[in-house]
Design a protein around this motif. Structure first.
Motif, mmCIF file in Angstrom:
data_model
loop_
_atom_site.group_PDB
_atom_site.id
_atom_site.type_symbol
_atom_site.label_atom_id
_atom_site.label_comp_id
_atom_site.label_asym_id
_atom_site.label_seq_id
_atom_site.Cartn_x
_atom_site.Cartn_y
_atom_site.Cartn_z
ATOM 1 N N ASP A 112 42.261 -9.847 32.971
ATOM 2 C CA ASP A 112 41.922 -8.421 32.943
ATOM 3 C C ASP A 112 42.809 -7.604 33.887
ATOM 4 O OD1 ASP A 112 39.964 -8.651 30.968
ATOM 5 O OD2 ASP A 112 38.401 -9.100 32.432
ATOM 6 N N ASN A 141 45.394 -4.590 32.814
ATOM 7 C CA ASN A 141 45.351 -3.256 33.425
ATOM 8 C C ASN A 141 46.711 -2.842 33.985
ATOM 9 O OD1 ASN A 141 42.653 -2.838 32.799
ATOM 10 N ND2 ASN A 141 41.934 -3.701 34.735
ATOM 11 N N ARG A 200 46.000 -8.597 25.355
ATOM 12 C CA ARG A 200 45.106 -9.721 25.661
ATOM 13 C C ARG A 200 45.479 -10.936 24.804
ATOM 14 N NH1 ARG A 200 40.436 -10.307 28.092
ATOM 15 N NH2 ARG A 200 40.153 -8.075 28.312
#
Length: 158
Positions: A13, A17, A47
């Motif tokens: 994650d 970002n 992802r």
């Protein structure tokens, strides 16, 4: 506490970002017509890419302050025909160089970049490419010995 480490899927994650941070920064220099997908779609595709490629042909490293990822940098490996200047047929393509805004101009990315190059060298990569539109980043790359080449052409299929 400051540390540099190789990133893995536990950092997924945070990597996404920071990747979107790069894309949002770079999008300031693009025409609206060049933006082909939404941020949500870009996040999902990023992802998927990271899950498929990380530690296979993509190697990412991060700079942490108090366990917070504040900068990342990596390279992917491009295998091709051997050439005179790449006899092993391997080129490292520097990618995803980004530092959170509040941590910029403090030398963190320079330390991280040096670590990335050192790790790539241990893997046998002796030739690198990169692209950038960020003037400050370009100054850092040039300080490491990167030079601009006019031999690259691009083409986008419609």
């Amino acid at each position: 506490m400051e540390t540099i480490k190789k990133l893995d899927l536990t950092n997924l994650d945070d990597m996404i970002n920071l990747r979107l941070g790069i894309q949002n920064y770079d999008s300031k220099f693009l025409d609206e017509l060049e933006i082909l997908i939404s941020e949500k779609e870009l996040r999902e595709r990023t992802r998927k890419y990271l899950m498929q490629s990380l530690n296979d042909n993509l190697h990412m490293f991060g700079y942490f302050i108090d366990n917070k990822l504040i900068a990342n940098c990596g390279f992917y490996i491009d295998k091709h025909f051997p050439t005179y200047n790449t006899p092993n047929g391997i080129t490292g393509y520097i990618c995803n160089v980004f530092t959170l805004e509040e941590y910029r101009n403090k030398g963190y990315q320079r330390k991280l970049f040096q670590d990335v190059l050192s790790n790539a060298k241990k893997m046998g990569i002796t030739y690198f490419k990169l692209s950038s539109i960020n003037v400050n980043a370009i100054k850092m790359y040039e300080s490491f010995g990167f030079t601009l080449s006019d031999h690259m052409y691009t083409f986008r299929m419609d």
